[in-house]
Design an enzyme around this catalytic site. Structure first.
Site, short mmCIF file in Angstrom:
data_model
loop_
_atom_site.label_atom_id
_atom_site.label_comp_id
_atom_site.label_asym_id
_atom_site.label_seq_id
_atom_site.Cartn_x
_atom_site.Cartn_y
_atom_site.Cartn_z
N ASP A 1 0.70 -1.14 0.11
CA ASP A 1 0.15 0.05 0.01
C ASP A 1 1.07 1.36 -0.05
OD1 ASP A 1 1.29 -0.21 2.28
OD2 ASP A 1 -1.05 0.14 3.73
N LEU B 1 3.10 6.59 12.21
CA LEU B 1 3.13 6.95 10.47
C LEU B 1 1.99 7.15 10.01
CD1 LEU B 1 3.69 2.56 11.57
CD2 LEU B 1 5.01 4.48 10.91
N ALA B 2 1.79 7.80 9.64
CA ALA B 2 1.83 8.60 8.19
C ALA B 2 1.21 7.43 6.80
CB ALA B 2 2.24 9.63 7.87
N GLY B 3 1.74 6.65 6.74
CA GLY B 3 1.47 5.98 5.38
C GLY B 3 2.55 5.51 5.07
#
Length: 130
Positions: free
Chosen positions: A19, A54-56
C-alpha cells in the site's frame, strides 16, 4: 501472523501487495500525502512534526517479497510467485501476465537469491536501473 496466514491460505491462494504511497522508492525527505506533510526516513513515513506517528507505507514490492520469505521461510521463488503470478491469476490476467513463456509480453524482474532486484524487463527489453 504472516506465517499463520500462509499456512491457512497456501502458496496458490496468497498474494502480496503493498500500500505504498507516492513517496515509495524515493530518498529520505519531506513529501505530501494529500494535504498532509510527511517525512520519510529509514523506510518509515511519519507525519511531519509528529515523530513516531505513522502516516503511510513506503514498502516496495521487492522488500515485500524479501519480508515474506523471511517471515515464513517460504523462500524467494515462492514469495515472488505471490507478488506476480497469483495476482495476475486473481485478476484474470494470467493469459498475458504472471508466467514466462513463449508468446507472452516478457515483463519481468530478475531477483538475486536474497531477493534484490538485479534487472527489470519491459516487453523483453532491459530497463535502466531505478
Amino acid at each position: 501472523m504472516v506465517r499463520l496466514f500462509f499456512k491457512a491460505k497456501g502458496a496458490e491462494k496468497s498474494i502480496l501487495i503493498t500500500d505504498g504511497m507516492s513517496a515509495t522508492g524515493m530518498p529520505d525527505g519531506g513529501y505530501k500525502l494529500g494535504d498532509l506533510d510527511v517525512e520519510v526516513a529509514h523506510g518509515r513515513c511519519t507525519i511531519a512534526g509528529s515523530p513516531g506517528v505513522l502516516a503511510g507505507s513506503v514498502l516496495t514490492m521487492d522488500q515485500a517479497v524479501r519480508n515474506f520469505a523471511e517471515f515464513t521461510g517460504a523462500g524467494i521463488a515462492v514469495s515472488a510467485q505471490l507478488a506476480a503470478r497469483n495476482p495476475a491469476t486473481l485478476m484474470g490476467l494470467e493469459r498475458n501476465w504472471g508466467h514466462l513463456e513463449e508468446g507472452r509480453e516478457a515483463n519481468f524482474v530478475v531477483l538475486s537469491p536474497d531477493g534484490r532486484i538485479l534487472q527489470s524487463f519491459r516487453a523483453g527489453r532491459p530497463l535502466p536501473p531505478a
